[in-house]
Design an enzyme around this catalytic site. Structure first.
Site, PDB file in Angstrom:
ATOM      1  N   TYR A 104      -1.495  -0.498  11.113  1.00  0.00           N
ATOM      2  CA  TYR A 104      -1.693  -1.151   9.806  1.00  0.00           C
ATOM      3  C   TYR A 104      -0.521  -0.869   8.877  1.00  0.00           C
ATOM      4  O   TYR A 104       0.125  -1.792   8.363  1.00  0.00           O
ATOM      5  CB  TYR A 104      -3.006  -0.671   9.160  1.00  0.00           C
ATOM      6  CG  TYR A 104      -3.097  -0.962   7.674  1.00  0.00           C
ATOM      7  CD1 TYR A 104      -3.124  -2.277   7.195  1.00  0.00           C
ATOM      8  CD2 TYR A 104      -3.158   0.075   6.730  1.00  0.00           C
ATOM      9  CE1 TYR A 104      -3.202  -2.554   5.829  1.00  0.00           C
ATOM     10  CE2 TYR A 104      -3.248  -0.191   5.371  1.00  0.00           C
ATOM     11  CZ  TYR A 104      -3.264  -1.502   4.924  1.00  0.00           C
ATOM     12  OH  TYR A 104      -3.333  -1.758   3.567  1.00  0.00           O
ATOM     13  N   LYS A 110       2.337  -3.385   7.336  1.00  0.00           N
ATOM     14  CA  LYS A 110       2.556  -3.585   5.893  1.00  0.00           C
ATOM     15  C   LYS A 110       4.009  -3.251   5.538  1.00  0.00           C
ATOM     16  O   LYS A 110       4.639  -3.943   4.732  1.00  0.00           O
ATOM     17  CB  LYS A 110       1.597  -2.721   5.068  1.00  0.00           C
ATOM     18  CG  LYS A 110       0.136  -3.123   5.140  1.00  0.00           C
ATOM     19  CD  LYS A 110      -0.166  -4.512   4.588  1.00  0.00           C
ATOM     20  CE  LYS A 110       0.002  -4.605   3.090  1.00  0.00           C
ATOM     21  NZ  LYS A 110      -0.414  -5.954   2.588  1.00  0.00           N
ATOM     22  N   THR A 145       0.817  -1.206   0.000  1.00  0.00           N
ATOM     23  CA  THR A 145       0.000   0.000   0.000  1.00  0.00           C
ATOM     24  C   THR A 145       0.856   1.264   0.000  1.00  0.00           C
ATOM     25  O   THR A 145       1.967   1.265   0.547  1.00  0.00           O
ATOM     26  CB  THR A 145      -0.912   0.001   1.255  1.00  0.00           C
ATOM     27  OG1 THR A 145      -1.431   1.314   1.468  1.00  0.00           O
ATOM     28  CG2 THR A 145      -0.149  -0.384   2.517  1.00  0.00           C
ATOM     29  N   ASP A 146       0.314   2.337  -0.553  1.00  0.00           N
ATOM     30  CA  ASP A 146       1.015   3.634  -0.506  1.00  0.00           C
ATOM     31  C   ASP A 146       1.117   4.166   0.930  1.00  0.00           C
ATOM     32  O   ASP A 146       1.874   5.096   1.195  1.00  0.00           O
ATOM     33  CB  ASP A 146       0.329   4.671  -1.423  1.00  0.00           C
ATOM     34  CG  ASP A 146      -1.105   5.000  -1.043  1.00  0.00           C
ATOM     35  OD1 ASP A 146      -1.639   4.399  -0.084  1.00  0.00           O
ATOM     36  OD2 ASP A 146      -1.700   5.877  -1.709  1.00  0.00           O
ATOM     37  N   GLU A 147       0.341   3.567   1.859  1.00  0.00           N
ATOM     38  CA  GLU A 147       0.344   4.083   3.231  1.00  0.00           C
ATOM     39  C   GLU A 147       1.673   3.844   3.934  1.00  0.00           C
ATOM     40  O   GLU A 147       1.960   4.477   4.950  1.00  0.00           O
ATOM     41  CB  GLU A 147      -0.813   3.471   4.028  1.00  0.00           C
ATOM     42  CG  GLU A 147      -2.138   3.776   3.360  1.00  0.00           C
ATOM     43  CD  GLU A 147      -3.368   3.508   4.214  1.00  0.00           C
ATOM     44  OE1 GLU A 147      -3.250   3.504   5.444  1.00  0.00           O
ATOM     45  OE2 GLU A 147      -4.436   3.324   3.621  1.00  0.00           O
TER      46      GLU A 147
HETATM   47  P1  NAD Z   1      -9.780  -7.169   2.607  1.00  0.00           P
HETATM   48  O1  NAD Z   1      -9.724  -6.823   4.059  1.00  0.00           O
HETATM   49  O2  NAD Z   1     -11.030  -6.924   1.836  1.00  0.00           O
HETATM   50  O3  NAD Z   1      -9.419  -8.721   2.410  1.00  0.00           O
HETATM   51  C1  NAD Z   1      -8.370  -9.344   3.074  1.00  0.00           C
HETATM   52  C2  NAD Z   1      -8.499 -10.849   2.833  1.00  0.00           C
HETATM   53  O4  NAD Z   1      -7.402 -11.503   3.475  1.00  0.00           O
HETATM   54  C3  NAD Z   1      -9.785 -11.456   3.403  1.00  0.00           C
HETATM   55  O5  NAD Z   1     -10.337 -12.358   2.479  1.00  0.00           O
HETATM   56  C4  NAD Z   1      -9.295 -12.185   4.643  1.00  0.00           C
HETATM   57  O6  NAD Z   1     -10.099 -13.296   5.008  1.00  0.00           O
HETATM   58  C5  NAD Z   1      -7.905 -12.605   4.216  1.00  0.00           C
HETATM   59  N1  NAD Z   1      -7.004 -12.842   5.352  1.00  0.00           N
HETATM   60  C6  NAD Z   1      -6.764 -12.017   6.413  1.00  0.00           C
HETATM   61  N2  NAD Z   1      -5.891 -12.595   7.254  1.00  0.00           N
HETATM   62  C7  NAD Z   1      -5.524 -13.778   6.686  1.00  0.00           C
HETATM   63  C8  NAD Z   1      -4.641 -14.810   7.068  1.00  0.00           C
HETATM   64  N3  NAD Z   1      -3.937 -14.748   8.210  1.00  0.00           N
HETATM   65  N4  NAD Z   1      -4.512 -15.884   6.243  1.00  0.00           N
HETATM   66  C9  NAD Z   1      -5.220 -15.975   5.103  1.00  0.00           C
HETATM   67  N5  NAD Z   1      -6.098 -15.035   4.708  1.00  0.00           N
HETATM   68  C10 NAD Z   1      -6.243 -13.955   5.488  1.00  0.00           C
HETATM   69  O7  NAD Z   1      -8.550  -6.425   1.952  1.00  0.00           O
HETATM   70  P2  NAD Z   1      -8.374  -5.709   0.526  1.00  0.00           P
HETATM   71  O8  NAD Z   1      -8.900  -4.335   0.609  1.00  0.00           O
HETATM   72  O9  NAD Z   1      -8.865  -6.634  -0.530  1.00  0.00           O
HETATM   73  O10 NAD Z   1      -6.789  -5.605   0.457  1.00  0.00           O
HETATM   74  C11 NAD Z   1      -6.019  -6.656  -0.131  1.00  0.00           C
HETATM   75  C12 NAD Z   1      -4.546  -6.273  -0.073  1.00  0.00           C
HETATM   76  O11 NAD Z   1      -4.354  -5.040  -0.756  1.00  0.00           O
HETATM   77  C13 NAD Z   1      -4.030  -6.046   1.358  1.00  0.00           C
HETATM   78  O12 NAD Z   1      -2.752  -6.608   1.458  1.00  0.00           O
HETATM   79  C14 NAD Z   1      -3.983  -4.544   1.501  1.00  0.00           C
HETATM   80  O13 NAD Z   1      -2.960  -4.149   2.390  1.00  0.00           O
HETATM   81  C15 NAD Z   1      -3.687  -4.113   0.078  1.00  0.00           C
HETATM   82  N6  NAD Z   1      -4.182  -2.772  -0.298  1.00  0.00           N
HETATM   83  C16 NAD Z   1      -5.494  -2.439  -0.101  1.00  0.00           C
HETATM   84  C17 NAD Z   1      -5.943  -1.179  -0.515  1.00  0.00           C
HETATM   85  C18 NAD Z   1      -7.386  -0.755  -0.333  1.00  0.00           C
HETATM   86  O14 NAD Z   1      -7.698   0.430  -0.561  1.00  0.00           O
HETATM   87  N7  NAD Z   1      -8.295  -1.636   0.022  1.00  0.00           N
HETATM   88  C19 NAD Z   1      -5.055  -0.280  -1.106  1.00  0.00           C
HETATM   89  C20 NAD Z   1      -3.716  -0.666  -1.293  1.00  0.00           C
HETATM   90  C21 NAD Z   1      -3.301  -1.927  -0.892  1.00  0.00           C
HETATM   91  P1  TYD Z   2     -10.448   4.299   4.795  1.00  0.00           P
HETATM   92  O1  TYD Z   2     -11.436   3.875   3.775  1.00  0.00           O
HETATM   93  O2  TYD Z   2     -10.501   3.686   6.155  1.00  0.00           O
HETATM   94  O3  TYD Z   2      -8.999   4.080   4.117  1.00  0.00           O
HETATM   95  P2  TYD Z   2      -7.535   4.538   4.654  1.00  0.00           P
HETATM   96  O4  TYD Z   2      -7.645   4.969   6.057  1.00  0.00           O
HETATM   97  O5  TYD Z   2      -6.765   3.271   4.503  1.00  0.00           O
HETATM   98  O6  TYD Z   2      -7.105   5.636   3.739  1.00  0.00           O
HETATM   99  O7  TYD Z   2     -10.521   5.885   4.975  1.00  0.00           O
HETATM  100  C1  TYD Z   2     -10.385   6.740   3.874  1.00  0.00           C
HETATM  101  C2  TYD Z   2     -10.487   8.163   4.387  1.00  0.00           C
HETATM  102  O8  TYD Z   2     -11.812   8.359   4.904  1.00  0.00           O
HETATM  103  C3  TYD Z   2      -9.539   8.447   5.536  1.00  0.00           C
HETATM  104  O9  TYD Z   2      -9.034   9.775   5.427  1.00  0.00           O
HETATM  105  C4  TYD Z   2     -10.407   8.339   6.768  1.00  0.00           C
HETATM  106  C5  TYD Z   2     -11.781   8.780   6.264  1.00  0.00           C
HETATM  107  N1  TYD Z   2     -12.923   8.150   6.970  1.00  0.00           N
HETATM  108  C6  TYD Z   2     -13.918   8.952   7.547  1.00  0.00           C
HETATM  109  O10 TYD Z   2     -13.890  10.195   7.467  1.00  0.00           O
HETATM  110  N2  TYD Z   2     -14.941   8.328   8.217  1.00  0.00           N
HETATM  111  C7  TYD Z   2     -15.018   6.975   8.331  1.00  0.00           C
HETATM  112  O11 TYD Z   2     -15.980   6.455   8.984  1.00  0.00           O
HETATM  113  C8  TYD Z   2     -14.001   6.164   7.708  1.00  0.00           C
HETATM  114  C9  TYD Z   2     -14.039   4.662   7.821  1.00  0.00           C
HETATM  115  C10 TYD Z   2     -12.977   6.797   7.031  1.00  0.00           C
END
Ligand code: NAD
Ligand code: TYD
Length: 340
Positions: free
Chosen positions: A150, A154, A126-128
């Site tokens: 988090y 990562k 992630t970019d975070e």
């Molecule tokens: P999500 O929370 O929707 O899904 C995570 C999945 O991982 C779930 O199916 C969960 O059951 C599984 N999981 C968790 N712990 C596990 C374990 N110990 N063993 C096996 N499976 C396990 O997440 P997402 O939003 O689909 O994100 C997927 C990946 O992309 C993550 O690594 C996250 O850090 C990265 N990512 C997400 C975003 C975003 O905006 N959602 C952005 C950049 C990167």
């Molecule tokens: P989120 O979807 O949790 O992603 P991330 O924290 O990984 O960027 O949040 C996106 C943005 O929205 C973040 O600046 C926090 C804000 N946010 C709210 O204002 N209210 C909420 O209830 C949530 C979940 C997020």
């Protein structure tokens, strides 16, 4: 290509599986997923009867289970690791699982790549991990400066990947995607939380002044970037995958309300800010463009509006989550009651 896709029952992992099986007739995919609160078999419904698809219920921290999954598949060419604890707010309230899965789980997979004949591992990050930036954008050599448990977890996973490449020559690489939106996202994250709250007549809890900026990326573009890194990326390298759509949370909220025909005054509630809340994320993606031939394609306004309509039209999917097992209600009480 035979793939082990860890975390493939989540939001982005399941989009990857659905899209890759649709695009590549000769790919076979084993999904290994623990099915935490965020893992959802419904996300894989469209492919569940596909003979090229198989599901293994297991934890990436369980080395024996990972080995068994690889052996049962007759070996795999690549591992793509989406498995993670992913919600920043939960990492603040309940951090332990993040360290276990996001760091130790990544380690288990790297050991599996060492032990088996595996051509590639893609660590989805992630970019975070770069932290907040007021002006300009981070490129891949930017300092890691995570602010939440988090993003720190990562970053720990990323550093394991780079160390395993340097020390053992493990053929792993990293993608760092930006905030992703689209169908099938667990409704704890900003977009699906606000859309589904709005559809249920609940308030939208906007943190602080609502001026935090995220770079929004459609899930299809994210998945295509990961696939490009898998097929064309170099081991030991990092690739930023960003949407190029920087918006404040207020701007996102306004589009959601407008699409659903609701007013700001009756819908939005300002709540206590998230501790350590990163102000702005921004990444430069020239490397992915030049070296992977990838760039985002989905128009942001259209992609977000389509996503809003998907949640409006697929209540069957999110109502079970919000009102089914009690986990969502537990989380809402734990986190939001004290912010009201
Ligand atoms: P999500 O929370 O929707 O899904 C995570 C999945 O991982 C779930 O199916 C969960 O059951 C599984 N999981 C968790 N712990 C596990 C374990 N110990 N063993 C096996 N499976 C396990 O997440 P997402 O939003 O689909 O994100 C997927 C990946 O992309 C993550 O690594 C996250 O850090 C990265 N990512 C997400 C975003 C975003 O905006 N959602 C952005 C950049 C990167
Ligand atoms: P989120 O979807 O949790 O992603 P991330 O924290 O990984 O960027 O949040 C996106 C943005 O929205 C973040 O600046 C926090 C804000 N946010 C709210 O204002 N209210 C909420 O209830 C949530 C979940 C997020």
């Amino acid at each position: 290509m035979r793939l082990l896709v860890c975390g493939g029952a989540g939001f982005i992992g399941s989009a990857f599986v659905r899209r890759m099986l649709a695009l590549h007739d000769d790919w076979q995919i084993v999904v290994l997923d623990k099915l935490t609160y965020a893992g959802n078999p419904d996300n894989l419904k469209p492919v569940k009867d596909d003979p090229r698809f198989r599901f293994v219920h297991a934890d990436i921290c369980d080395a024996a289970a990972v080995d068994a999954a690889i052996e049962r598949a007759g070996g795999v060419d690549a591992i793509v690791n989406f498995a993670a604890e992913t919600h920043v707010d939960r990492s603040i309230a309940e951090p332990e699982a993040f360290l276990k899965t996001d760091i130790l789980g990544t380690h288990t997979l790297l050991e599996a790549v060492r032990a088996h004949d595996i051509w590639r591992m893609v660590q989805v990050s992630t970019d975070e991990v770069y932290g907040s930036i007021d002006e300009g954008s981070f490129c891949e050599t930017g300092r890691l400066n995570p602010s939440s448990p988090y993003s720190a977890s990562k970053a720990g996973g990323d550093l394991q990947v780079l160390a395993y490449h340097a020390t053992y020559g493990v053929p792993a690489l990293i993608t760092r995607g930006s905030n992703t939106y689209g169908p099938y996202q667990y409704p704890e994250k900003l977009v699906p939380l606000f859309v589904t709250n709005a559809l249920e007549g609940e308030k939208l809890p906007l943190y602080g002044d609502g001026l935090n900026v995220r770079d929004w990326l459609h899930v299809d573009d994210h998945v295509d970037g990961i696939a490009a890194a898998l097929t064309a990326g170099e081991p030991g390298e990092v690739y930023n995958i960003g949407g190029g759509n920087e918006r404040t949370n207020r701007e996102i909220t306004a589009i959601i309300l407008e699409e659903l025909g609701l007013s700001w005054d009756t819908s939005v509630r300002s709540v206590t800010d998230r501790p350590g809340h990163d102000r702005r994320y921004s990444i430069a993606c020239d490397k992915a463009r030049a070296e992977l031939g990838w760039e985002p394609r989905v128009d942001f306004d259209e992609g977000l509006r389509q996503t809003i309509r998907w949640y409006r039209d697929n209540e069957w999917w999110w109502r079970k989550i919000k009102h089914g097992t009690g986990e969502f209600a537990r989380w809402r009480k734990r986190w939001y009651e004290e912010r009201a």
